[in-house]
Design an enzyme around this catalytic site. Structure first.
Site, short mmCIF file in Angstrom:
data_model
loop_
_atom_site.label_atom_id
_atom_site.label_comp_id
_atom_site.label_asym_id
_atom_site.label_seq_id
_atom_site.Cartn_x
_atom_site.Cartn_y
_atom_site.Cartn_z
N ASP A 107 25.91 29.12 48.61
CA ASP A 107 25.31 29.77 49.62
C ASP A 107 24.23 30.50 49.15
O ASP A 107 23.47 31.27 49.94
CB ASP A 107 26.21 30.74 50.29
N TYR A 149 31.92 44.03 47.67
CA TYR A 149 31.50 44.75 46.70
C TYR A 149 31.04 46.10 46.93
O TYR A 149 31.11 46.34 48.41
CB TYR A 149 29.89 43.99 46.02
N LYS A 192 37.40 38.39 46.66
CA LYS A 192 36.57 38.21 45.38
C LYS A 192 36.06 39.49 45.14
O LYS A 192 35.14 40.10 45.97
CB LYS A 192 35.60 37.09 45.96
#
Length: 267
Positions: free
Chosen positions: A26, A146, A177
């Site tokens: 991506d 994140y 993730k």
């Protein structure tokens, strides 16, 4: 679990090991058409032949990457985006829907959340909307979570990564993730705090194959469910071969030397 969701998850996660190798592609929205992602059919073909479980891309790329031949590979459609040209590159916004992904025949959707950013509240709102809609359709969700913002001094801090993984779990993702924390013991604490599979990001392009293999090995030993690695795979001099080596680590419990021997045999 809805049968449709179970079937889709088995195309993303190995049904026997419940581990996975996902290759994100991506990057073009974020940074433009980088090396390794110019010929999309060849890029997908390389990682599929190497044994990747799924590729991940924005909704406009399947028309450029569907091969109609070769080894099959799962498809995850990425729903959120920002660009490095923006003054707010960490502020992700939804650019696609769960329904878009279904129409493309996808096996899952993903979205990116940066905790600590000034726009965190909007990204969390979008996260909740996506997981609710995905649950209605039986569509698996991969959350990339994140910590990036003014209050974040070290996004690899184990307690911060642990927080990121837990946010993904609590807001309804099926796979989360996060960055690798650097060692087995600290990452084991990340994995144990979640009741869903936790996969690691690849981070910046590495020059040393052993470092990549070691990171993959250690994350799995810590209880991780595999990898979601982009540049270190599709920009590798032999993408199919590095995926084969990582497949040995993730799916077959190889040690680091076994994986390095496979790479050396085809250097």
């Amino acid at each position: 679990m809805l049968l449709g969701k179970a079937v889709r998850l088995e195309r993303i996660l190995n049904r026997n090991t419940h581990r996975t190798i996902i290759v994100p592609m991506d990057h073009g929205v974020t940074v433009g058409p980088i090396d390794g992602l110019i010929d999309m059919r060849e890029a997908v073909n390389q990682v599929a032949e190497g044994g990747a479980n799924a590729v991940l891309m924005h909704k406009g790329l399947p028309r450029c990457s569907h091969r109609g031949r070769g080894r099959d590979v799962g498809l995850i459609i990425h729903l959120s985006a920002s660009t490095t040209l923006s003054p707010y590159p960490n502020a992700k916004i939804l650019v696609a829907t769960v329904e878009d992904a279904l129409k493309l025949g996808a096996d899952g959707v993903s979205l990116h959340v940066n905790l600590g950013d000034e726009t965190e509240r909007h990204m969390l709102e979008h996260f909740g909307e996506v997981t609710s809609k995905a649950a209605e359709w039986g569509m698996p969700v991969l959350a990339m979570v994140y910590a990036r913002g003014p209050k974040v001094k070290n996004e690899y801090d184990p307690e911060i990564v642990r927080h990121c993984a837990r946010v993904g779990t609590e807001l309804g993702a099926d796979v989360v993730k996060v960055p690798y924390t650097g060692d087995v013991d600290s990452f084991a604490r990340v994995a144990e705090a979640c009741c869903i599979p936790v996969v690691i990001a690849g981070g910046p392009k590495m020059d040393n194959d052993r470092d990549l293999i070691q990171m993959a090995h250690d994350s799995v030993q810590a209880g991780g469910a595999g990898l979601s690695i982009g540049r270190n795979i599709f920009q590798h001099r032999q993408p199919a071969r590095i995926v084969q080596a990582l497949h040995g680590i993730v799916q077959r419990n190889w040690d680091v030397d076994q994986a390095m021997e496979l790479l050396a045999d085809n250097a």
